[in-house]
Design an enzyme around this catalytic site. Structure first.
Site, PDB file in Angstrom:
ATOM      1  N   ARG A 249       0.913  -1.170  -0.105  1.00 20.49           N
ATOM      2  CA  ARG A 249      -0.016   0.009   0.070  1.00 20.49           C
ATOM      3  C   ARG A 249       0.805   1.302  -0.052  1.00 20.49           C
ATOM      4  NH1 ARG A 249      -3.288  -2.880   3.879  1.00 20.49           N
ATOM      5  NH2 ARG A 249      -4.964  -3.755   2.661  1.00 20.49           N
TER       6      ARG A 249
ATOM      7  N   LYS B 100       3.612  11.513 -10.632  1.00 18.18           N
ATOM      8  CA  LYS B 100       2.671  10.607 -11.465  1.00 18.18           C
ATOM      9  C   LYS B 100       3.378   9.471 -11.770  1.00 18.18           C
ATOM     10  CE  LYS B 100      -0.193  13.845 -14.236  1.00 18.18           C
ATOM     11  NZ  LYS B 100      -0.629  14.419 -15.689  1.00 18.18           N
TER      12      LYS B 100
ATOM     13  N   LYS C   8       7.664  23.456 -13.642  1.00 17.37           N
ATOM     14  CA  LYS C   8       6.725  22.558 -13.266  1.00 17.37           C
ATOM     15  C   LYS C   8       6.428  22.347 -11.876  1.00 17.37           C
ATOM     16  CE  LYS C   8       5.780  17.642 -13.783  1.00 17.37           C
ATOM     17  NZ  LYS C   8       5.874  16.428 -14.304  1.00 17.37           N
TER      18      LYS C   8
ATOM     19  N   GLU D 171      -4.193  17.114 -10.158  1.00 16.92           N
ATOM     20  CA  GLU D 171      -4.730  17.366 -11.447  1.00 16.92           C
ATOM     21  C   GLU D 171      -6.395  17.608 -11.534  1.00 16.92           C
ATOM     22  OE1 GLU D 171      -2.368  15.825 -14.939  1.00 16.92           O
ATOM     23  OE2 GLU D 171      -4.200  15.626 -15.955  1.00 16.92           O
TER      24      GLU D 171
ATOM     25  N   HIS E 161       0.397  16.668 -25.300  1.00 12.27           N
ATOM     26  CA  HIS E 161       0.265  15.364 -25.050  1.00 12.27           C
ATOM     27  C   HIS E 161      -0.951  14.515 -25.580  1.00 12.27           C
ATOM     28  CE1 HIS E 161       3.820  16.372 -22.632  1.00 12.27           C
ATOM     29  NE2 HIS E 161       3.915  15.416 -22.161  1.00 12.27           N
TER      30      HIS E 161
HETATM   31  N1  GLY Z   1       3.858  14.839 -17.209  1.00 16.27           N
HETATM   32  C1  GLY Z   1       2.636  15.772 -17.139  1.00 16.27           C
HETATM   33  C2  GLY Z   1       2.577  15.915 -15.463  1.00 16.27           C
HETATM   34  O1  GLY Z   1       3.291  15.607 -14.761  1.00 16.27           O
HETATM   35  O2  GLY Z   1       1.464  16.408 -14.971  1.00 16.27           O
END
Ligand code: GLY
Length: 374
Positions: A130, A152, A236, A246, A257
């Site tokens: 987990r 991600k 980023k 997200e 993408h």
């Molecule tokens: N590669 C796109 C993101 O990390 O959201």
């Protein structure tokens, strides 16, 4: 926190996360410092070092040796190199190997490799018992700039890329720019695409700086790469800090993408992710211009900037096959693909949310265009 590594690293970028902020260290000669990173950010006696069968014998072995010398019990695991390995099957082989080795909830995964490894090993760490901590050690430009940062993780499935996965933030990321000298030119150019993407969505000055540095980057200039990676990761990190999971805004990182993933899938993953996204960015910019949202000339700027990646050789991908993969994209809502649309270089249009549905005819025109080489 001042540690051995933050003094050694040329750049340290802090990324915020619900599970705690983590550092991204960028600079040459950092692999040797990995034991200090593990003991500071993910202390554990038992470690699973995961790499593919190309990176494993080179950088993976170096990392494992340093960790063993520092007193860790290290289980080394490899899998066949390439996107074809980013599957549930490889995930189950790796997790079974960890179970067979008797690794418990107190182990830490150390992922050494490119984007396939960061995503796959990340998913192993996210799900093993987990969830166990992971330290990401990206060894490709693409993984340093994008895949290792932001949490991600996942695998590809029959209908598309990254459709099964989890968010699992690393405890630390160690991007040793000295390893980039071991990459071939094609491999290095993959990261250029994601760096240009970060500029295209957030910062025109960064976009221009990357274009200016393209020659030094192609020549594997370690200083130029350290600056490019650090600046890209900062952009980023700022997006991830605003929307880690997200809910909306982070979708801007997917510019290029939606179409890029469809091209990659339609090419049966014979072309690199970066190259597919380069075509995707150009196509999505043309789409934005067609919709009257993106300033005209934007797609031409992208086409020129991405020429080192796209001009190499012809892309042999059937547009209608690529179109068939679009609705499986993970930004899809109600079975319809969604697209990130630029206002101009440096800014995404948010008027209809950060990703929007578009008429099929417009998408087909953009796909046909980019795949037929205009
Ligand atoms: N590669 C796109 C993101 O990390 O959201």
């Amino acid at each position: 926190m001042i540690t051995d590594i933050s003094e050694a690293a040329r750049h340290t970028i802090e990324v915020s996360s619900a599970s705690g902020a983590y550092p991204v260290f960028v600079g040459p000669a950092l692999l040797d410092r990995l034991p200090a990173v593990v003991s500071t950010y993910a202390p554990a006696k038992r470690l699973a070092v995961i790499a593919d069968d190309q990176v494993g014998p080179v950088h993976g072995a170096l990392v494992a040796e340093a960790l063993i010398d520092a007193g860790h019990d290290v289980t080394c695991m490899t899998f066949p190199e390439g996107e074809a390995s980013k599957t549930r099957k490889t995930w189950s082989i790796l997790t079974d190997e960890m179970l067979d080795a008797g690794l418990g909830r107190d182990c830490v995964v150390v992922a050494v490799g490119g984007g396939v490894t960061t995503d796959l090993a990340g998913f192993v760490a996210a799900t093993y018992m987990r969830g166990v901590p992971i330290v990401q050690v990206p060894t490709s430009t693409l993984a340093m700039i994008d895949a290792s940062v932001g949490g991600k993780t996942g695998v590809d499935v029959r209908v598309g890329k990254n459709l099964v996965g989890a968010f699992h933030a690393p405890r630390a990321v160690v991007a040793d720019t000295a390893v980039l000298a071991t990459l071939d030119a094609t491999n290095r150019s993959e990261g250029l695409v994601e760096a240009l993407k970060h500029g295209a969505i957030r910062d025109e000055a960064h976009f221009t700086a990357v274009v200016k540095a393209a020659h030094s980057l192609a020549e594997a200039d370690a200083d130029a790469w350290a600056e490019c990676i650090a600046a890209s990761v900062r952009l980023k990190a700022d997006v991830v800090a605003q929307d880690e999971f997200e809910g909306g805004f982070r979708q801007i990182l997917n510019f290029g993408h939606t179409i890029g993933h469809a091209i990659e899938a339609a090419a049966d993953y014979r072309i690199g992710h970066g190259r597919a996204v380069a075509y995707g960015m150009i196509a999505e910019a043309r789409l934005g211009e067609r919709l009257g949202v993106t300033d005209s000339g934007t797609a031409d700027r992208l086409t020129e900037a991405l020429a080192p990646v796209t001009a190499r050789d012809a892309l042999d991908v059937d547009p209608s096959r690529a179109f068939g993969f679009l609705d499986a994209d993970k930004k899809s809502r109600g079975g319809r693909a969604r697209y990130v649309v630029l206002c101009r270089i440096g800014e995404v249009d948010g008027a209809e949310g950060w990703a929007r549905e578009v008429d099929d005819d417009d998408v087909k025109a953009a796909l046909d265009g980019v795949l037929s080489g205009w």
